[in-house]
Write a protein that holds these residues in place. Sequence first.
Motif, short mmCIF file in Angstrom:
data_model
loop_
_atom_site.label_atom_id
_atom_site.label_comp_id
_atom_site.label_asym_id
_atom_site.label_seq_id
_atom_site.Cartn_x
_atom_site.Cartn_y
_atom_site.Cartn_z
N TRP A 64 44.61 24.01 37.54
CA TRP A 64 44.62 25.26 38.29
C TRP A 64 45.83 26.11 37.94
CZ3 TRP A 64 40.46 26.77 40.99
CH2 TRP A 64 39.54 25.80 41.39
N HIS A 65 45.58 27.40 37.62
CA HIS A 65 46.65 28.35 37.34
C HIS A 65 46.48 29.56 38.25
CE1 HIS A 65 46.91 26.80 32.89
NE2 HIS A 65 47.23 25.87 33.78
N TRP A 66 47.62 30.13 38.67
CA TRP A 66 47.61 31.38 39.43
C TRP A 66 48.28 32.43 38.57
CZ3 TRP A 66 51.52 32.70 43.82
CH2 TRP A 66 51.22 33.96 44.35
N ALA A 109 44.85 36.51 40.25
CA ALA A 109 43.63 35.71 40.05
C ALA A 109 43.97 34.23 40.02
CB ALA A 109 42.94 36.10 38.74
N LYS A 149 42.77 30.71 38.11
CA LYS A 149 42.09 30.25 36.89
C LYS A 149 41.88 28.74 36.95
CE LYS A 149 42.53 30.33 31.82
NZ LYS A 149 43.36 30.83 30.70
N ARG A 150 40.68 28.32 36.63
CA ARG A 150 40.32 26.90 36.61
C ARG A 150 40.10 26.47 35.16
NH1 ARG A 150 39.97 21.66 38.82
NH2 ARG A 150 38.11 20.64 37.99
N SER A 168 37.21 27.81 30.42
CA SER A 168 37.94 28.09 31.65
C SER A 168 37.22 29.20 32.40
CB SER A 168 39.39 28.48 31.37
OG SER A 168 39.46 29.69 30.64
N SER A 175 37.82 32.18 35.77
CA SER A 175 38.79 32.84 36.64
C SER A 175 38.08 33.77 37.60
CB SER A 175 39.80 33.66 35.82
OG SER A 175 40.45 32.88 34.85
N GLN A 216 35.38 38.49 37.89
CA GLN A 216 35.20 37.09 37.52
C GLN A 216 35.22 37.00 35.99
OE1 GLN A 216 32.43 38.74 39.29
NE2 GLN A 216 33.80 38.61 41.06
N GLU A 217 35.54 35.83 35.48
CA GLU A 217 35.68 35.70 34.02
C GLU A 217 35.35 34.29 33.56
OE1 GLU A 217 39.30 37.37 32.09
OE2 GLU A 217 39.66 35.29 31.46
N ARG A 225 35.10 36.10 25.65
CA ARG A 225 35.33 36.29 27.08
C ARG A 225 34.27 37.20 27.67
NH1 ARG A 225 40.56 39.57 28.97
NH2 ARG A 225 39.12 41.33 28.68
N ARG A 235 33.33 39.15 31.34
CA ARG A 235 33.95 39.47 32.63
C ARG A 235 33.11 40.53 33.37
NH1 ARG A 235 40.06 41.69 32.94
NH2 ARG A 235 40.51 39.51 32.42
#
Length: 228
Positions: free
Chosen positions: A40-42, A65, A67-68, A75, A77, A104-105, A121, A123
Amino acid sequence: MMKKLLLLIFLFTIKFSVGQNNQLFTWDALQLVAKVNDKWHWISDVSYRTISISSSANQYTFRTAVKRIINNKWSASAGVALFNNRLAIDKDVHEFGSEYRLWQEVLLETRLNKNLLLLNRFRPEERFFEATSKADAYNALRLRYRVALVQDLTEKIKLQIGEEYMRQLAKGNFLFQQNRVSVAGIFTTGKTTQLTAGYMWSKLPSSSQHYIVLLFQKTISFKNKSNG
């Protein structure tokens, strides 16, 4: 080689900017990536886009956002954003319009060889525009697809070339919105910092815009990491 690349970017920018009245912009951004754990990233960023080489804002933004990281290729987001846009590309126009955005991405990263990475990508963006003195409030759905190549030149320098196509549904019409082509150098400036500098050309339905882009990124990691 890098000096020659930066010179070409500069000359390319000047070539397409000459004769374009108020169509050259600078896009400066700061981004913070907080790695909560391995999965998990923020990610948050602020940006300030100016009219030509000046301090006059054309747009300023805030995005955040989550991000997983699914695996070493995929990944996903999701996030929110606030955009404030000058109503006209004119320093004498002082009114700004606000846009709120949900997005969303999905990102696919494919290693083509040891030094070359392919990025795909997709989105979707749900856009909500507030009323201004020139237009009523309205909503729009924009779909964006971006493909990019990232080439490692040295351990600390990368070259990125990308293209992004956007199409938007607004007021009952699903139309071409813009197409962006970009080239940039990515420079590792420290253990947790990175600078991206480059040029972007944006083709709109009835005009073109040119951007000089600078992005500074800072990454922080929390001590407790997990695989959850």
